[in-house]
Write a protein that holds these residues in place. Structure first.
Motif, PDB file in Angstrom:
ATOM      1  N   THR A  73      17.039  50.646 -37.508  1.00  0.00           N
ATOM      2  CA  THR A  73      16.459  51.830 -38.127  1.00  0.00           C
ATOM      3  C   THR A  73      16.503  51.764 -39.647  1.00  0.00           C
ATOM      4  O   THR A  73      16.074  52.719 -40.310  1.00  0.00           O
ATOM      5  N   ARG A  74      17.016  50.683 -40.186  1.00  0.00           N
ATOM      6  CA  ARG A  74      17.159  50.487 -41.639  1.00  0.00           C
ATOM      7  C   ARG A  74      17.976  51.616 -42.280  1.00  0.00           C
ATOM      8  O   ARG A  74      17.655  52.097 -43.365  1.00  0.00           O
ATOM      9  N   ASN A  75      19.025  52.029 -41.590  1.00  0.00           N
ATOM     10  CA  ASN A  75      19.916  53.072 -42.076  1.00  0.00           C
ATOM     11  C   ASN A  75      20.979  52.416 -42.946  1.00  0.00           C
ATOM     12  O   ASN A  75      22.006  51.935 -42.465  1.00  0.00           O
ATOM     13  N   GLU A  76      20.721  52.405 -44.232  1.00  0.00           N
ATOM     14  CA  GLU A  76      21.591  51.703 -45.170  1.00  0.00           C
ATOM     15  C   GLU A  76      22.974  52.343 -45.276  1.00  0.00           C
ATOM     16  O   GLU A  76      23.984  51.640 -45.371  1.00  0.00           O
ATOM     17  N   ALA A  77      23.039  53.662 -45.224  1.00  0.00           N
ATOM     18  CA  ALA A  77      24.328  54.355 -45.344  1.00  0.00           C
ATOM     19  C   ALA A  77      25.236  54.015 -44.158  1.00  0.00           C
ATOM     20  O   ALA A  77      26.431  53.745 -44.334  1.00  0.00           O
ATOM     21  N   LEU A  78      24.677  54.013 -42.956  1.00  0.00           N
ATOM     22  CA  LEU A  78      25.467  53.671 -41.771  1.00  0.00           C
ATOM     23  C   LEU A  78      25.911  52.216 -41.823  1.00  0.00           C
ATOM     24  O   LEU A  78      27.049  51.884 -41.485  1.00  0.00           O
ATOM     25  N   PHE A  79      25.013  51.349 -42.256  1.00  0.00           N
ATOM     26  CA  PHE A  79      25.357  49.936 -42.367  1.00  0.00           C
ATOM     27  C   PHE A  79      26.511  49.731 -43.338  1.00  0.00           C
ATOM     28  O   PHE A  79      27.461  49.014 -43.044  1.00  0.00           O
ATOM     29  N   ARG A  80      26.431  50.370 -44.499  1.00  0.00           N
ATOM     30  CA  ARG A  80      27.505  50.227 -45.492  1.00  0.00           C
ATOM     31  C   ARG A  80      28.829  50.762 -44.948  1.00  0.00           C
ATOM     32  O   ARG A  80      29.881  50.184 -45.180  1.00  0.00           O
TER      33      ARG A  80
END
Length: 124
Positions: free
Chosen positions: A84-91
């Motif tokens: 989903t390209r969820n950068e906050a969750l990835f970080r």
């Protein structure tokens, strides 16, 4: 942590005794001798043997199942964040600190830099 009669799993063989790693066993005794390196005696019914083991070589089945469930959950969330390209969750999952929080000023990262960092983490 352990009690007599508990079912445990052999997770390591510190003293290279030829123990079957991954097999189930039962705690049948405790070695309270201060001169001994071993702390428990484990009976492994599948091979009909008993071994003296240290606490680091055995683990409860419930503990191993909980660790595996946490690992699978983290991997699923990581896959979801990447899909989903969820950068906050990835970080958050990777433990990457926001550079904006460190410096006090927002830092805008380009999509190419983000993808490069994801690929570096995935390669490692």
């Amino acid at each position: 942590m352990f009690k007599l009669g508990q079912r445990v799993v052999i997770v390591a063989d510190s003293f290279e005794q030829g123990m079957p790693i991954g097999e189930y066993g039962y705690l049948i005794g405790r070695d309270r001798n201060p001169d001994s390196a071993f702390s428990w005696i484990v009976r492994i019914p599948k091979i009909d043997k008993q071994y003296a083991v240290v606490e680091d070589d055995i683990a409860l089945e419930q503990t191993l199942l909980e660790q595996e469930a946490e690992r699978i959950q983290k991997e699923a969330l990581l896959d979801f964040a990447l899909a989903t390209r969820n950068e906050a969750l990835f970080r958050q999952l990777m433990g990457i600190q926001d550079e904006a929080a460190d410096n006090g000023e927002p830092v805008k990262e380009s999509m190419e830099d983000f993808i490069r960092k994801v690929n570096i983490k995935a390669w490692i």
